[in-house]
Design a protein around this motif. Sequence first.
Motif, PDB file in Angstrom:
ATOM      1  N   ARG A  40       9.569  -9.735   3.686  1.00 18.10           N
ATOM      2  CA  ARG A  40       8.551  -8.685   2.924  1.00 18.10           C
ATOM      3  C   ARG A  40       8.888  -8.347   1.174  1.00 18.10           C
ATOM      4  O   ARG A  40       9.748  -8.206   1.060  1.00 18.10           O
ATOM      5  N   SER A  41       7.941  -8.689   0.938  1.00 22.01           N
ATOM      6  CA  SER A  41       8.351  -8.609  -1.153  1.00 22.01           C
ATOM      7  C   SER A  41       8.344  -6.926  -0.851  1.00 22.01           C
ATOM      8  O   SER A  41       7.626  -6.410  -0.988  1.00 22.01           O
ATOM      9  N   LYS A  42       9.917  -6.888  -1.989  1.00 26.58           N
ATOM     10  CA  LYS A  42      10.074  -5.279  -2.254  1.00 26.58           C
ATOM     11  C   LYS A  42       9.209  -5.007  -3.597  1.00 26.58           C
ATOM     12  O   LYS A  42       8.220  -5.904  -4.496  1.00 26.58           O
ATOM     13  N   ILE A  43       8.235  -3.451  -3.157  1.00 28.07           N
ATOM     14  CA  ILE A  43       7.598  -3.099  -3.817  1.00 28.07           C
ATOM     15  C   ILE A  43       8.559  -2.810  -5.008  1.00 28.07           C
ATOM     16  O   ILE A  43       8.697  -1.585  -4.908  1.00 28.07           O
ATOM     17  N   GLU A  44       7.719  -2.564  -6.660  1.00 30.89           N
ATOM     18  CA  GLU A  44       8.829  -1.953  -7.774  1.00 30.89           C
ATOM     19  C   GLU A  44       8.540  -0.186  -7.848  1.00 30.89           C
ATOM     20  O   GLU A  44       7.560   0.355  -6.767  1.00 30.89           O
ATOM     21  N   PRO A  45       9.764   0.634  -7.366  1.00 27.01           N
ATOM     22  CA  PRO A  45      10.167   1.743  -7.569  1.00 27.01           C
ATOM     23  C   PRO A  45       8.825   2.787  -8.303  1.00 27.01           C
ATOM     24  O   PRO A  45       8.177   3.961  -7.640  1.00 27.01           O
ATOM     25  N   ARG A  46       8.516   2.092  -9.470  1.00 25.82           N
ATOM     26  CA  ARG A  46       7.039   2.845 -10.497  1.00 25.82           C
ATOM     27  C   ARG A  46       6.471   3.295  -9.838  1.00 25.82           C
ATOM     28  O   ARG A  46       5.555   4.019  -9.623  1.00 25.82           O
ATOM     29  N   LEU A  47       5.508   1.698  -8.747  1.00 21.86           N
ATOM     30  CA  LEU A  47       4.519   1.800  -8.504  1.00 21.86           C
ATOM     31  C   LEU A  47       4.642   2.278  -7.498  1.00 21.86           C
ATOM     32  O   LEU A  47       3.567   3.004  -7.261  1.00 21.86           O
ATOM     33  N   ARG A  48       4.972   2.175  -6.302  1.00 24.46           N
ATOM     34  CA  ARG A  48       5.991   2.769  -5.137  1.00 24.46           C
ATOM     35  C   ARG A  48       5.470   4.583  -5.128  1.00 24.46           C
ATOM     36  O   ARG A  48       5.110   5.400  -4.780  1.00 24.46           O
ATOM     37  N   ALA A  49       6.310   5.198  -6.265  1.00 26.20           N
ATOM     38  CA  ALA A  49       6.143   6.829  -6.831  1.00 26.20           C
ATOM     39  C   ALA A  49       4.113   6.811  -7.311  1.00 26.20           C
ATOM     40  O   ALA A  49       3.811   8.184  -6.813  1.00 26.20           O
ATOM     41  N   GLU A  50       3.859   5.907  -8.332  1.00 24.11           N
ATOM     42  CA  GLU A  50       2.271   6.061  -8.434  1.00 24.11           C
ATOM     43  C   GLU A  50       1.801   5.968  -7.092  1.00 24.11           C
ATOM     44  O   GLU A  50       0.644   7.097  -6.703  1.00 24.11           O
ATOM     45  N   PHE A  51       1.726   5.327  -5.951  1.00 21.84           N
ATOM     46  CA  PHE A  51       0.695   5.766  -4.684  1.00 21.84           C
ATOM     47  C   PHE A  51       1.209   6.882  -4.435  1.00 21.84           C
ATOM     48  O   PHE A  51       0.682   7.883  -3.900  1.00 21.84           O
ATOM     49  N   LYS A  52       2.557   7.270  -4.079  1.00 25.09           N
ATOM     50  CA  LYS A  52       3.165   8.758  -3.723  1.00 25.09           C
ATOM     51  C   LYS A  52       2.732   9.980  -4.390  1.00 25.09           C
ATOM     52  O   LYS A  52       2.053  11.009  -3.318  1.00 25.09           O
ATOM     53  N   GLU A  53       2.397   9.466  -5.859  1.00 18.22           N
ATOM     54  CA  GLU A  53       1.490  11.007  -6.311  1.00 18.22           C
ATOM     55  C   GLU A  53       0.266  10.791  -6.264  1.00 18.22           C
ATOM     56  O   GLU A  53      -0.908  11.840  -5.512  1.00 18.22           O
ATOM     57  N   ILE A  54      -0.590   9.614  -6.047  1.00 20.99           N
ATOM     58  CA  ILE A  54      -1.645   9.473  -5.561  1.00 20.99           C
ATOM     59  C   ILE A  54      -2.346   9.917  -3.384  1.00 20.99           C
ATOM     60  O   ILE A  54      -3.220  11.380  -3.367  1.00 20.99           O
ATOM     61  N   ALA A  55      -1.220   9.863  -2.821  1.00 18.58           N
ATOM     62  CA  ALA A  55      -1.395  10.616  -1.975  1.00 18.58           C
ATOM     63  C   ALA A  55      -0.763  11.956  -1.369  1.00 18.58           C
ATOM     64  O   ALA A  55      -1.813  12.721  -0.792  1.00 18.58           O
ATOM     65  N   ARG A  56       0.058  12.771  -1.897  1.00 21.98           N
ATOM     66  CA  ARG A  56       0.342  14.249  -2.709  1.00 21.98           C
ATOM     67  C   ARG A  56      -1.327  14.336  -3.206  1.00 21.98           C
ATOM     68  O   ARG A  56      -1.855  15.902  -3.208  1.00 21.98           O
ATOM     69  N   SER A  57      -1.738  14.456  -3.990  1.00 18.59           N
ATOM     70  CA  SER A  57      -2.717  14.513  -4.986  1.00 18.59           C
ATOM     71  C   SER A  57      -4.452  14.773  -4.114  1.00 18.59           C
ATOM     72  O   SER A  57      -4.711  15.849  -3.589  1.00 18.59           O
ATOM     73  N   ILE A  58      -4.523  13.615  -2.651  1.00 19.19           N
ATOM     74  CA  ILE A  58      -5.154  13.677  -1.685  1.00 19.19           C
ATOM     75  C   ILE A  58      -4.800  15.071  -0.624  1.00 19.19           C
ATOM     76  O   ILE A  58      -5.536  15.624   0.083  1.00 19.19           O
ATOM     77  N   ILE A  59      -3.556  15.112  -0.232  1.00 22.04           N
ATOM     78  CA  ILE A  59      -2.954  15.636   0.507  1.00 22.04           C
ATOM     79  C   ILE A  59      -3.334  17.170   0.377  1.00 22.04           C
ATOM     80  O   ILE A  59      -3.761  18.330   1.085  1.00 22.04           O
TER      81      ILE A  59
END
Length: 125
Positions: free
Chosen positions: A3-22
Amino acid sequence: MARSKIEPRLRAEFKEIARSIIARDRQAKKLWRSQNTIGDIERALVDAFVFGQQLGDAPYSAPKPQHAGIDWEEVPPRGREVLASLTYRSDQYEVTNAIGLRRVPGGEKARWGSQYENGYASGAG
C-alpha cells in the motif's frame, strides 16, 4: 502489492472531516432533530475520490522541513482543546495565531513551542 503511504497531514484532514460528521450526528440525536449521516459520509467519500483523481500521482504537498514542527490538524483533538484553553486571549489584544507546534530540546526535557509564519518560534532559545 504494498500500500502507498498516505501523508500524515492528509490523514489528519480526513479525520477532521470524520469528526465533524460524527459531531453533527450526535448533536442531531441529542436534540431529536433529523439527520443525514449517510449522505454526509457519501459526500465526504465522493470529495475524497475526486480529490484523488485530480491529484493523480503528484504529491499532496511539498515535504516539510524538520524544524517546521507539526501542523495544528495533526495534534489530537483533546490536545487541541487543552492548548486552546491554555492560550485564551481577549479580543482587546491583537493576536497572531501560530501555524504549528515545534519540539524544542532544552535541558533534561524537551518542550513544545509555537511556530509562527514570520519564522518566530516561542520556547526557542
